[in-house]
Design a protein around this motif. Structure first.
Motif, PDB file in Angstrom:
ATOM      1  N   HIS A   1      -2.219  -0.940  -3.405  1.00 38.30           N
ATOM      2  CA  HIS A   1      -2.280  -0.925  -1.934  1.00 38.30           C
ATOM      3  C   HIS A   1      -2.079  -2.300  -1.297  1.00 38.30           C
ATOM      4  O   HIS A   1      -1.567  -2.399  -0.193  1.00 38.30           O
ATOM      5  N   ASP A   2      -2.499  -3.361  -1.980  1.00 34.32           N
ATOM      6  CA  ASP A   2      -2.400  -4.703  -1.390  1.00 34.32           C
ATOM      7  C   ASP A   2      -1.332  -5.568  -2.052  1.00 34.32           C
ATOM      8  O   ASP A   2      -1.240  -6.766  -1.751  1.00 34.32           O
TER       9      ASP A   2
ATOM     10  N   ARG B   1       1.076  -7.732   0.172  1.00 34.29           N
ATOM     11  CA  ARG B   1       0.562  -8.608   1.228  1.00 34.29           C
ATOM     12  C   ARG B   1       1.322  -9.923   1.214  1.00 34.29           C
ATOM     13  O   ARG B   1       1.617 -10.462   0.142  1.00 34.29           O
TER      14      ARG B   1
ATOM     15  N   HIS C   1       1.307  -4.537   5.552  1.00 36.63           N
ATOM     16  CA  HIS C   1       1.379  -4.718   4.098  1.00 36.63           C
ATOM     17  C   HIS C   1       1.259  -3.389   3.340  1.00 36.63           C
ATOM     18  O   HIS C   1       1.859  -3.220   2.287  1.00 36.63           O
TER      19      HIS C   1
ATOM     20  N   HIS D   1      -3.686   2.422   5.077  1.00 34.02           N
ATOM     21  CA  HIS D   1      -5.023   1.956   4.685  1.00 34.02           C
ATOM     22  C   HIS D   1      -5.558   0.829   5.556  1.00 34.02           C
ATOM     23  O   HIS D   1      -6.765   0.611   5.589  1.00 34.02           O
TER      24      HIS D   1
ATOM     25  N   ASP E   1     -11.645   0.920  -0.580  1.00 37.18           N
ATOM     26  CA  ASP E   1     -11.227  -0.379  -0.045  1.00 37.18           C
ATOM     27  C   ASP E   1     -12.247  -0.889   0.981  1.00 37.18           C
ATOM     28  O   ASP E   1     -12.626  -2.055   0.966  1.00 37.18           O
TER      29      ASP E   1
HETATM   30 FE   LIG Z   1      -5.008  -3.979   2.423  1.00 36.51          FE
END
Ligand SMILES: [Fe+2]
Ligand SMILES: [Fe+2]
Length: 154
Positions: free
Chosen positions: A65-66, A69, A78, A111, A129
């Motif tokens: 998910h990140d 970034r 992101h 998210h 998260d």
């Molecule tokens: Fe994030």
């Protein structure tokens, strides 16, 4: 978690390596691999308490998910950048059904938008998260959590 000889675990290790290659902010980033690991643990725990949650999707969310970034501060797109990659790597790296892929795309895309979801899988992803917000000095609030399992923890 990822040292087992089990095929799925080995595949998760391959996904983690792929995500690390995408990630440009370094191992010590607040949004980096240590955070992914804690989101993974949170997500597995929440999915175990949330009927209908797909733990495979939740695990993959934690690792991915990140990963796109571009800075450690304000980067509202992101998650959408991460989601853009997923269709391409499904089949080679992810092996998800169409439904699972769609859930993972939605979970990654949204998210960071400050919303909740009534879908158990997406809810577990986002809450896993958000339970990590104290690392940034922010207390998770019930109104921003999707699952009863997470609300019961704060
Ligand atoms: Fe994030
Ligand atoms: Fe995150």
């Amino acid at each position: 978690m990822m040292k087992s000889r089990n095929t799925k675990a080995n595949n998760l290790e391959a996904v983690r390596k792929w995500a690390l290659k995408q990630f440009s902010l370094g191992d010590s980033s607040i949004h980096g691999p240590d955070h992914w690991e804690r989101v993974y643990e949170n997500g597995v725990m929440l999915a175990g308490k949330t009927p209908g949650a797909d733990v495979r999707v939740v695990k993959l969310f934690s690792l991915l998910h990140d990963c796109r970034r571009e800075n450690n501060n304000y980067d509202p797109d992101h998650g959408r950048r991460a989601a853009e990659e997923l269709e391409q790597i499904n089949g080679s790296l992810l092996h998800l059904s169409d439904i699972q892929l769609e859930l993972l795309v939605q979970a990654c895309s949204g998210h960071a938008d400050g919303i909740t979801s009534s879908n158990p899988t997406i809810g577990c992803c986002w809450d896993a998260d958000r339970l990590e917000l104290p690392r940034a000095g922010i207390k998770p609030r019930a109104q921003f959590l999707s699952t009863a399992a997470a609300r019961n923890l704060i």
